[in-house]
Design a protein around this motif. Sequence first.
Motif, PDB file in Angstrom:
ATOM      1  N   ILE A  28      26.915   2.187  29.706  1.00 45.53           N
ATOM      2  CA  ILE A  28      27.949   3.110  29.221  1.00 45.53           C
ATOM      3  C   ILE A  28      29.211   2.345  28.860  1.00 45.53           C
ATOM      4  O   ILE A  28      29.834   2.579  27.818  1.00 45.53           O
ATOM      5  CB  ILE A  28      28.250   4.187  30.285  1.00 45.53           C
ATOM      6  CG1 ILE A  28      27.038   5.093  30.471  1.00 45.53           C
ATOM      7  CG2 ILE A  28      29.480   5.016  29.892  1.00 45.53           C
ATOM      8  CD1 ILE A  28      27.134   6.003  31.687  1.00 45.53           C
ATOM      9  N   GLY A  32      30.465   2.147  25.066  1.00 48.79           N
ATOM     10  CA  GLY A  32      31.707   2.861  24.794  1.00 48.79           C
ATOM     11  C   GLY A  32      31.659   4.342  25.060  1.00 48.79           C
ATOM     12  O   GLY A  32      32.688   5.011  25.088  1.00 48.79           O
ATOM     13  N   SER A  33      30.466   4.893  25.270  1.00 51.20           N
ATOM     14  CA  SER A  33      30.335   6.325  25.568  1.00 51.20           C
ATOM     15  C   SER A  33      28.932   6.585  26.096  1.00 51.20           C
ATOM     16  O   SER A  33      28.016   5.790  25.882  1.00 51.20           O
ATOM     17  CB  SER A  33      30.578   7.174  24.320  1.00 51.20           C
ATOM     18  OG  SER A  33      29.522   7.028  23.391  1.00 51.20           O
ATOM     19  N   MET A  34      28.767   7.725  26.755  1.00 47.87           N
ATOM     20  CA  MET A  34      27.438   8.092  27.246  1.00 47.87           C
ATOM     21  C   MET A  34      26.499   8.374  26.080  1.00 47.87           C
ATOM     22  O   MET A  34      25.310   8.042  26.134  1.00 47.87           O
ATOM     23  CB  MET A  34      27.534   9.312  28.153  1.00 47.87           C
ATOM     24  CG  MET A  34      28.167   9.028  29.503  1.00 47.87           C
ATOM     25  SD  MET A  34      27.939  10.395  30.661  1.00 47.87           S
ATOM     26  CE  MET A  34      28.932   9.802  32.047  1.00 47.87           C
ATOM     27  N   GLN A  36      26.434   7.021  23.094  1.00 46.02           N
ATOM     28  CA  GLN A  36      25.935   5.773  22.510  1.00 46.02           C
ATOM     29  C   GLN A  36      25.003   5.048  23.471  1.00 46.02           C
ATOM     30  O   GLN A  36      24.042   4.392  23.043  1.00 46.02           O
ATOM     31  CB  GLN A  36      27.112   4.856  22.152  1.00 46.02           C
ATOM     32  CG  GLN A  36      28.037   5.409  21.079  1.00 46.02           C
ATOM     33  CD  GLN A  36      27.435   5.342  19.678  1.00 46.02           C
ATOM     34  OE1 GLN A  36      26.281   4.976  19.509  1.00 46.02           O
ATOM     35  NE2 GLN A  36      28.215   5.726  18.691  1.00 46.02           N
ATOM     36  N   GLN A  45      21.801  12.233  27.764  1.00 45.16           N
ATOM     37  CA  GLN A  45      23.196  12.196  28.175  1.00 45.16           C
ATOM     38  C   GLN A  45      23.394  12.934  29.500  1.00 45.16           C
ATOM     39  O   GLN A  45      24.185  12.502  30.345  1.00 45.16           O
ATOM     40  CB  GLN A  45      24.080  12.817  27.086  1.00 45.16           C
ATOM     41  CG  GLN A  45      25.560  12.553  27.281  1.00 45.16           C
ATOM     42  CD  GLN A  45      26.376  12.914  26.058  1.00 45.16           C
ATOM     43  OE1 GLN A  45      25.841  13.013  24.959  1.00 45.16           O
ATOM     44  NE2 GLN A  45      27.667  13.117  26.245  1.00 45.16           N
ATOM     45  N   SER A  49      24.873  11.399  32.957  1.00 47.63           N
ATOM     46  CA  SER A  49      25.997  12.033  33.654  1.00 47.63           C
ATOM     47  C   SER A  49      25.679  12.253  35.129  1.00 47.63           C
ATOM     48  O   SER A  49      26.521  12.011  36.004  1.00 47.63           O
ATOM     49  CB  SER A  49      26.327  13.369  32.980  1.00 47.63           C
ATOM     50  OG  SER A  49      27.424  13.986  33.602  1.00 47.63           O
ATOM     51  N   ARG A  66      39.182  10.759  31.705  1.00 55.88           N
ATOM     52  CA  ARG A  66      39.207  11.222  30.326  1.00 55.88           C
ATOM     53  C   ARG A  66      40.585  11.012  29.715  1.00 55.88           C
ATOM     54  O   ARG A  66      41.604  11.242  30.348  1.00 55.88           O
ATOM     55  CB  ARG A  66      38.862  12.716  30.256  1.00 55.88           C
ATOM     56  CG  ARG A  66      37.401  13.021  30.532  1.00 55.88           C
ATOM     57  CD  ARG A  66      36.575  12.754  29.297  1.00 55.88           C
ATOM     58  NE  ARG A  66      35.153  13.035  29.511  1.00 55.88           N
ATOM     59  CZ  ARG A  66      34.218  12.766  28.625  1.00 55.88           C
ATOM     60  NH1 ARG A  66      34.553  12.196  27.475  1.00 55.88           N
ATOM     61  NH2 ARG A  66      32.955  13.032  28.856  1.00 55.88           N
ATOM     62  N   ARG A  69      39.177  12.658  24.007  1.00 60.12           N
ATOM     63  CA  ARG A  69      37.723  12.555  23.889  1.00 60.12           C
ATOM     64  C   ARG A  69      37.192  11.215  24.384  1.00 60.12           C
ATOM     65  O   ARG A  69      35.986  11.012  24.457  1.00 60.12           O
ATOM     66  CB  ARG A  69      37.304  12.737  22.422  1.00 60.12           C
ATOM     67  CG  ARG A  69      37.556  14.145  21.888  1.00 60.12           C
ATOM     68  CD  ARG A  69      36.961  14.296  20.508  1.00 60.12           C
ATOM     69  NE  ARG A  69      37.090  15.660  20.021  1.00 60.12           N
ATOM     70  CZ  ARG A  69      36.613  16.080  18.842  1.00 60.12           C
ATOM     71  NH1 ARG A  69      35.985  15.228  18.055  1.00 60.12           N
ATOM     72  NH2 ARG A  69      36.776  17.328  18.469  1.00 60.12           N
ATOM     73  N   ARG A  70      38.094  10.307  24.685  1.00 61.93           N
ATOM     74  CA  ARG A  70      37.665   8.976  25.117  1.00 61.93           C
ATOM     75  C   ARG A  70      37.371   8.944  26.608  1.00 61.93           C
ATOM     76  O   ARG A  70      38.023   9.640  27.394  1.00 61.93           O
ATOM     77  CB  ARG A  70      38.739   7.936  24.781  1.00 61.93           C
ATOM     78  CG  ARG A  70      38.964   7.752  23.292  1.00 61.93           C
ATOM     79  CD  ARG A  70      39.861   6.545  23.036  1.00 61.93           C
ATOM     80  NE  ARG A  70      41.129   6.672  23.730  1.00 61.93           N
ATOM     81  CZ  ARG A  70      41.965   5.668  23.933  1.00 61.93           C
ATOM     82  NH1 ARG A  70      41.645   4.447  23.529  1.00 61.93           N
ATOM     83  NH2 ARG A  70      43.121   5.858  24.554  1.00 61.93           N
ATOM     84  N   LEU A  71      36.377   8.145  26.975  1.00 59.98           N
ATOM     85  CA  LEU A  71      35.999   7.950  28.370  1.00 59.98           C
ATOM     86  C   LEU A  71      36.467   6.559  28.782  1.00 59.98           C
ATOM     87  O   LEU A  71      35.953   5.556  28.295  1.00 59.98           O
ATOM     88  CB  LEU A  71      34.483   8.076  28.528  1.00 59.98           C
ATOM     89  CG  LEU A  71      33.930   8.222  29.946  1.00 59.98           C
ATOM     90  CD1 LEU A  71      34.429   9.505  30.586  1.00 59.98           C
ATOM     91  CD2 LEU A  71      32.410   8.206  29.922  1.00 59.98           C
TER      92      LEU A  71
END
Length: 297
Positions: A28, A32-34, A36, A45, A49, A66, A69-71
């Motif tokens: 992750i 860069g994100s779940m 992707q 996803q 999570s 958060r 929208r970025r993690l």
Amino acid sequence: MSHTPAPRAPQRMARNVQTELLRSFVAIVEAGSMAQATETIFLTQSALSLQMKRLEDMLQQKLFRRDGRRLLLTATGEELVTYARQLLALNDRIMQNLGQQSDPEPITVGMVQDFADTILPDVLGRFRLEHPRARLIVRVGGSMELLEMFDRSRLDLVLCLGQHGDRAGASWDVVGHDQMVWLGDPANIEREELPLVLLEPPCRFRDAALRTLTEARRDYRIVMETPNLPALRAGVRGGIGISCRTRRFAAAEGLPVITARSLPSVPDIETILVRRDGLTDSAHDFGDLLADAAGNQ
């Protein structure tokens, strides 16, 4: 008078962090994100999570926060990712050196058609002699497409043309240069409007051809656009127009090179090898063979 020793306090059992959770956590972070990360570790996803919730519950610490929208990683998450990479590297080394022999993870390679048609057969033959059990997944496509896949952690190595720059968790090298040339029937250059057969954008060769003709004030007309090289080859061979590609590509496909001085010269283009950090020895060896073959052409 003897004394009965006091009973020992029970020792607290050490807890173990599951490597599967750490591997998902690192995936992750690197993707860069779940969303992707699902493309690299093949979990949904929602499953990812749930894994991250289990990891946070186990550590009793928040790992992500958060920002719109970025993690983003928390301070604990930043610290954990360093430990996780070290632990996973040690785990993988144990399994590689001491575990029962099994099929290795595949090496994922991307390259443009110019190299797939020319240097790849020889590279594959040399690589197989040194690493007979290695597995390869080879993707052929445009430079931009391949680099996007690399950035999404779907490729380990990319051999491309004219694309370079800093990429997270990667190194890149200029391993060679190739000459761009005009290809096709020389009779086409006598036309008032030069007929062109081009790949759809984004394409470095398309950009170079159009920019060069515009700067030379040479009238042209795009008679054919296509997203793939086989159709471009057909258009050039069919004589409906000329195109711009490398001399390597022209030689491999048996396409005529136009040398007329009435056409403006097109620039040379760099050959770039991009490698992901932390590759296996066999993946590095394959990259070295690609670099050597591309540089000697």
